[in-house]
Motif scaffolding. Structure first.
Motif, PDB file in Angstrom:
ATOM      1  N   VAL A   1      -0.279  13.959  -1.781  1.00 27.58           N
ATOM      2  CA  VAL A   1       0.513  12.732  -1.883  1.00 27.58           C
ATOM      3  C   VAL A   1       0.015  11.688  -0.880  1.00 27.58           C
ATOM      4  CG1 VAL A   1       2.797  11.751  -1.407  1.00 27.58           C
ATOM      5  CG2 VAL A   1       2.599  13.784  -2.836  1.00 27.58           C
ATOM      6  N   LEU A   2      -0.244  12.124   0.338  1.00 25.87           N
ATOM      7  CA  LEU A   2      -0.749  11.207   1.361  1.00 25.87           C
ATOM      8  C   LEU A   2      -2.090  10.609   0.941  1.00 25.87           C
ATOM      9  CD1 LEU A   2      -0.657   9.915   4.180  1.00 25.87           C
ATOM     10  CD2 LEU A   2      -1.682  12.029   5.076  1.00 25.87           C
TER      11      LEU A   2
ATOM     12  N   MET B   1       3.643   2.543  -3.078  1.00 30.63           N
ATOM     13  CA  MET B   1       2.842   2.249  -4.270  1.00 30.63           C
ATOM     14  C   MET B   1       3.566   1.331  -5.254  1.00 30.63           C
ATOM     15  SD  MET B   1       0.986   5.938  -4.906  1.00 30.63           S
ATOM     16  CE  MET B   1       0.159   5.354  -6.367  1.00 30.63           C
ATOM     17  N   GLY B   2       4.822   1.003  -4.968  1.00 27.64           N
ATOM     18  CA  GLY B   2       5.541   0.072  -5.823  1.00 27.64           C
ATOM     19  C   GLY B   2       5.732   0.603  -7.231  1.00 27.64           C
TER      20      GLY B   2
ATOM     21  N   GLY C   1      -5.040 -11.689  -1.914  1.00 25.49           N
ATOM     22  CA  GLY C   1      -6.448 -11.741  -1.552  1.00 25.49           C
ATOM     23  C   GLY C   1      -6.946 -10.666  -0.612  1.00 25.49           C
ATOM     24  N   ARG C   2      -6.119  -9.698  -0.283  1.00 21.35           N
ATOM     25  CA  ARG C   2      -6.589  -8.630   0.597  1.00 21.35           C
ATOM     26  C   ARG C   2      -5.883  -7.315   0.272  1.00 21.35           C
ATOM     27  NH1 ARG C   2      -3.432  -8.725   5.843  1.00 21.35           N
ATOM     28  NH2 ARG C   2      -1.717 -10.214   5.552  1.00 21.35           N
ATOM     29  N   PRO C   3      -6.518  -6.175   0.617  1.00 16.41           N
ATOM     30  CA  PRO C   3      -5.912  -4.869   0.317  1.00 16.41           C
ATOM     31  C   PRO C   3      -4.564  -4.731   1.023  1.00 16.41           C
ATOM     32  CG  PRO C   3      -8.213  -4.612   0.951  1.00 16.41           C
ATOM     33  CD  PRO C   3      -7.847  -6.035   1.253  1.00 16.41           C
TER      34      PRO C   3
ATOM     35  N   GLU D   1      -5.292   6.007  -0.664  1.00 15.55           N
ATOM     36  CA  GLU D   1      -6.331   5.471  -1.536  1.00 15.55           C
ATOM     37  C   GLU D   1      -5.822   4.261  -2.330  1.00 15.55           C
ATOM     38  OE1 GLU D   1     -10.009   4.969  -3.204  1.00 15.55           O
ATOM     39  OE2 GLU D   1      -9.408   6.248  -1.519  1.00 15.55           O
ATOM     40  N   TYR D   2      -4.594   4.371  -2.806  1.00 10.62           N
ATOM     41  CA  TYR D   2      -4.019   3.247  -3.564  1.00 10.62           C
ATOM     42  C   TYR D   2      -3.905   2.000  -2.678  1.00 10.62           C
ATOM     43  CZ  TYR D   2      -0.750   0.420  -6.274  1.00 10.62           C
ATOM     44  OH  TYR D   2      -0.152  -0.613  -6.964  1.00 10.62           O
ATOM     45  N   SER D   3      -3.483   2.187  -1.437  1.00  4.67           N
ATOM     46  CA  SER D   3      -3.313   1.042  -0.539  1.00  4.67           C
ATOM     47  C   SER D   3      -4.637   0.348  -0.243  1.00  4.67           C
ATOM     48  CB  SER D   3      -2.652   1.483   0.767  1.00  4.67           C
ATOM     49  OG  SER D   3      -3.548   2.226   1.580  1.00  4.67           O
TER      50      SER D   3
END
Length: 349
Positions: free
Chosen positions: A205-206, A289-290, A220-222, A211-213
């Protein structure tokens, strides 16, 4: 088995699970589709017999080897009763019998055993509807009951796996034997098994959330550069680290202390810790992750829903917390610190 052999086994199993336990397989199990080919391959690899002695048809591994494999299985959300069958086979071999092939599970609860017949009912038995046999432990005796001798009512878990309520009405056992693992200890072994699976799932999960973040771009940015997300991931990482550390310590203590009694305090602490953090790990990961994390198409729910289910299996945090509290209230104030530091893993070099 030695460390090198175990590492080779885990590396092979990791590749196998990566190739064969994809999203479709896991989702199909929720639909009631039994992955027969996957289970057959797992049996051919000898994974359910990893902790069974060689003279009883097993791989000759240890409890620690089995638990390491199950942590790996947890990190892949393996949707078959590998953990339950491995534990059942270990208990059968310890009682002096040779485990048969096929999936099995453990049904632990308020049961009675008399004249080779088992009576009672156990709720929330993992994979109850798809196994060939149930292993029960009553007092210091173990019994193996074929699926056809018991009644099973399907009650799927929140992870979609085929749990069920099993009723034994003077069910005739295929095997009954004296067991070095009593009923209370069997629950402890189930608890450390689940703690290791939860450690594997939590670690995954972590990794998914991090990775998603890094990939998700907003303004305009991660989003990994946003302080709010960094705080979420830091808390998530601390919960996962504590879950893994306590589970690994319990696994080592249980293995080194012996199958019949080792590591009881560590197991209680690990399962309590893992169960307590399960909801925070799930909540933070989905929040970070929304909307994407809540979709069925994403794999995150394969792990978070299993954490919710495993949280209750073989005792919740409340169950084990009460056990710990009662034991040390009875033992007196001088016993707590000595017990907490008894494991040499509490004293790193």
């Amino acid at each position: 088995m030695d460390r090198e052999t175990r590492d080779m086994l885990l590396e092979t199993a990791d590749r196998f699970f990566t190739d064969r336990c994809g999203r479709e397989i896991v989702n199909n199990v929720e639909k009631g589709i039994w992955p027969a080919e996957l289970w057959q391959a797992i049996e051919e690899m000898g994974l359910p017999h990893i902790a069974v002695p060689e003279d009883k048809g097993g791989a000759g591994g240890t409890l620690a080897d089995m638990l390491a494999l199950l942590r790996l299985a947890g990190s892949h959300a393996v949707p078959v009763p590998l953990a339950e069958t491995a534990l059942a086979n270990l208990l059968i071999a310890a009682a002096g019998s040779e485990p048969k092939g096929g999936p099995a599970t453990v049904a632990l609860g308020a049961l009675s055993l008399s004249g080779g017949r088992v009576s009672g009912r156990v709720e929330r038995v993992p994979f109850a509807t798809v196994v060939d046999r149930y292993v029960v432990v009553v007092g210091d005796k173990l019994a193996v009951v074929g699926k056809g001798a018991a009644a099973c009512a399907a009650t799927p878990s929140h992870a979609g796996e085929p749990y069920g309520t099993v009723t034994f009405d003077r069910a005739t056992a295929e095997f009954v034997g004296e067991s070095p693992v009593n009923a209370e200890r069997a629950v402890e072994l189930g608890a450390v098994m689940r703690a290791m699976q939860m450690a594997g799932a939590a670690d995954r999960v972590l990794a998914i959330a991090v990775e998603y973040s890094k990939q998700r771009v907003q303004f305009g940015r991660p989003i990994s550069t946003f302080q709010a997300i960094q705080h979420m991931l830091a808390e998530l990482a601390s919960c996962v680290a504590a879950t893994i550390a306590s589970a690994e310590a319990a696994a080592r203590d249980a293995d080194e202390g012996g199958l019949a009694y080792g590591g009881s305090f560590s197991i209680a602490a690990a399962k309590s810790q893992a169960s307590e953090f399960a909801h925070r790990i799930a909540a933070i990961s989905h929040q970070s992750m929304g909307a994407m994390g809540f979709t069925h198409e994403h794999i995150l729910h394969h792990y978070t829903r299993r954490l919710w289910v495993w949280r209750r299996d073989f005792g919740s945090e409340t169950f084990w917390g009460e056990k710990i509290g009662a034991a040390y209230a009875k033992a007196g104030p001088q016993a707590l610190w000595a017990a907490m530091t008894a494991s040499h893993y509490a004293h790193p070099a």
